[in-house]
Design an enzyme around this catalytic site. Structure first.
Site, PDB file in Angstrom:
ATOM      1  N   SER A  63       4.339 -27.581  40.426  1.00 42.22           N
ATOM      2  CA  SER A  63       3.529 -28.659  40.456  1.00 42.22           C
ATOM      3  C   SER A  63       1.992 -28.256  40.499  1.00 42.22           C
ATOM      4  O   SER A  63       1.831 -27.330  41.103  1.00 42.22           O
ATOM      5  CB  SER A  63       3.798 -29.454  41.791  1.00 42.22           C
TER       6      SER A  63
HETATM    7  N1  SAM Z   1       8.366 -27.895  44.308  1.00 36.92           N
HETATM    8  C1  SAM Z   1       8.345 -27.047  43.113  1.00 36.92           C
HETATM    9  C2  SAM Z   1       7.529 -25.852  43.224  1.00 36.92           C
HETATM   10  O1  SAM Z   1       6.679 -25.927  44.220  1.00 36.92           O
HETATM   11  O2  SAM Z   1       7.173 -25.023  42.371  1.00 36.92           O
HETATM   12  C3  SAM Z   1       8.217 -27.681  41.658  1.00 36.92           C
HETATM   13  C4  SAM Z   1       9.308 -28.370  41.278  1.00 36.92           C
HETATM   14  S1  SAM Z   1       9.599 -28.855  39.862  1.00 36.92           S
HETATM   15  C5  SAM Z   1       8.177 -29.973  39.549  1.00 36.92           C
HETATM   16  C6  SAM Z   1      10.947 -30.064  39.952  1.00 36.92           C
HETATM   17  C7  SAM Z   1      12.226 -29.167  40.247  1.00 36.92           C
HETATM   18  O3  SAM Z   1      13.331 -30.044  40.634  1.00 36.92           O
HETATM   19  C8  SAM Z   1      12.858 -28.451  39.121  1.00 36.92           C
HETATM   20  O4  SAM Z   1      12.848 -27.054  39.329  1.00 36.92           O
HETATM   21  C9  SAM Z   1      14.218 -29.089  38.935  1.00 36.92           C
HETATM   22  O5  SAM Z   1      15.096 -28.069  38.376  1.00 36.92           O
HETATM   23  C10 SAM Z   1      14.303 -29.763  40.319  1.00 36.92           C
HETATM   24  N2  SAM Z   1      15.566 -30.731  40.359  1.00 36.92           N
HETATM   25  C11 SAM Z   1      15.719 -31.829  39.426  1.00 36.92           C
HETATM   26  N3  SAM Z   1      16.653 -32.425  39.743  1.00 36.92           N
HETATM   27  C12 SAM Z   1      17.123 -31.815  41.019  1.00 36.92           C
HETATM   28  C13 SAM Z   1      18.459 -32.203  41.857  1.00 36.92           C
HETATM   29  N4  SAM Z   1      18.952 -33.158  41.901  1.00 36.92           N
HETATM   30  N5  SAM Z   1      18.484 -31.421  42.993  1.00 36.92           N
HETATM   31  C14 SAM Z   1      17.568 -30.432  43.201  1.00 36.92           C
HETATM   32  N6  SAM Z   1      16.603 -29.776  42.254  1.00 36.92           N
HETATM   33  C15 SAM Z   1      16.349 -30.638  41.216  1.00 36.92           C
END
Ligand code: SAM
Length: 217
Positions: A63
Site C-alpha cells: 500500500s
Molecule cells: N498490507 C499489505 C502491505 O503492507 O504490503 C498490502 C496489502 S495488498 C493492498 C492486499 C492484500 O490482501 C493482497 O496481498 C491480497 O492477496 C490480500 N487478500 C485479499 N483477500 C484476502 C483474504 N480474504 N484474506 C487474506 N488476504 C487477502
C-alpha cells in the site's frame, strides 16, 4: 543503492506525510524506523520511498505510505493492543503495527506472499504471527481484537470480523465496488451495536473470500 540516500529519502517521505496531515507522531516514528526497501521487490528499491503503492508478487501491491499512515492512525494503537490485519501482502503494514508495540496477527490468502512476508519479518526481527488463509473469517483463536485492519477492498463489511472485535475495539476497512471504496472506521459499542464513520475514498485490490468478493477479476 547507498544507505545514506535511502535514509534521506525515508526522512523526506515522513516529512511529506506530515505535510499531508498525518499528525500521529508514534505512527510517523514507526514508519521512520522501518526499511520499506526490504518489503518491495528489488527492482523497486530506488522507488521504495515514493508515496505510492508498488507492485509485489501475485498481482498485488504494497500500500501507499500515506494510506498505511492514515489507516494506522485511525486505529489509535496502544502498546500490547491485539491487532488483526487482513492482507499481509509484503508485511510492511504489519511491521508498522508491531513497531507501535501491538501484538500483531496477519492473514494472507496468497501463499507466496505469506511465505515471503513471513521471511522478511523474521529477517528484520519483527514479531508478527502470520497465517495463510482466508482473512474474511478472521482468526477466531486469538479473538477478541482491539483493532482489525483490512488492507483489501470489501463488497460489504464481513460480519465475522465485526464479531471478533472486543467491546470498544475498532475496525478500519475499505468497502465499495471493485473500482473504488470508502474507508470505514467502525467501533464496537457493545455486544450488538456498532458506530460507523465513512471517511475518504481509496482504491484497493479486492478482498476475496467467503465474506468478500467471490473471485479475482
Ligand atoms: N498490507 C499489505 C502491505 O503492507 O504490503 C498490502 C496489502 S495488498 C493492498 C492486499 C492484500 O490482501 C493482497 O496481498 C491480497 O492477496 C490480500 N487478500 C485479499 N483477500 C484476502 C483474504 N480474504 N484474506 C487474506 N488476504 C487477502
Amino acid at each position: 543503492m547507498k544507505k545514506t540516500f535511502l535514509n534521506e529519502q525515508r526522512a523526506n517521505l515522513i516529512e511529506n506525510l506530515r505535510e499531508r496531515g498525518i499528525t500521529n507522531e508514534s505512527v510517523l516514528s514507526a514508519m521512520a524506523s522501518l526499511p520499506r526497501e526490504k518489503f518491495v521487490h528489488p527492482a523497486f528499491t530506488q522507488r521504495a520511498y515514493e508515496d505510492s503503492a508498488l507492485p509485489i508478487a501475485q498481482q498485488q501491491t504494497i500500500s501507499q505510505p500515506y494510506t498505511v499512515a492514515y489507516m494506522t492512525s485511525l486505529l489509535q494503537v496502544k502498546p500490547n493492543d491485539k491487532i488483526l490485519e487482513i492482507g499481509t501482502g509484503s508485511g510492511y503494514q504489519a511491521a508498522v503495527l508491531a513497531k507501535l508495540g501491538a501484538k500483531v496477527y496477519s492473514i494472507e490468502r496468497e501463499f507466496e506472499l505469506h511465505r515471503q512476508a513471513t521471511k522478511t519479518l523474521q529477517e528484520l526481527g519483527i514479531n508478527v504471527q502470520t497465517r495463510y488463509g482466508d482473512g474474511t473469517i478472521g482468526w477466531r483463536e486469538h479473538a477478541p481484537y482491539d483493532g482489525i485492519i483490512v488492507t483489501a477492498g470489501a463488497p460489504d463489511i464481513p460480519k465475522t470480523l465485526l464479531m471478533q472485535l472486543s467491546i470498544g475495539g475498532k475496525i478500519v476497512i475499505p468497502s465499495g465496488n471493485r473500482n473504488s471504496q470508502s474507508l470505514y472506521l467502525i467501533t464496537r459499542q457493545n455486544e450488538s451495536d456498532f458506530d460507523s464513520v465513512q471517511l475518504q475514498e481509496f482504491k484497493f485490490v479486492p478482498l476475496i473470500g467467503r465474506e468478500g468478493w467471490q473471485e479475482a477479476k
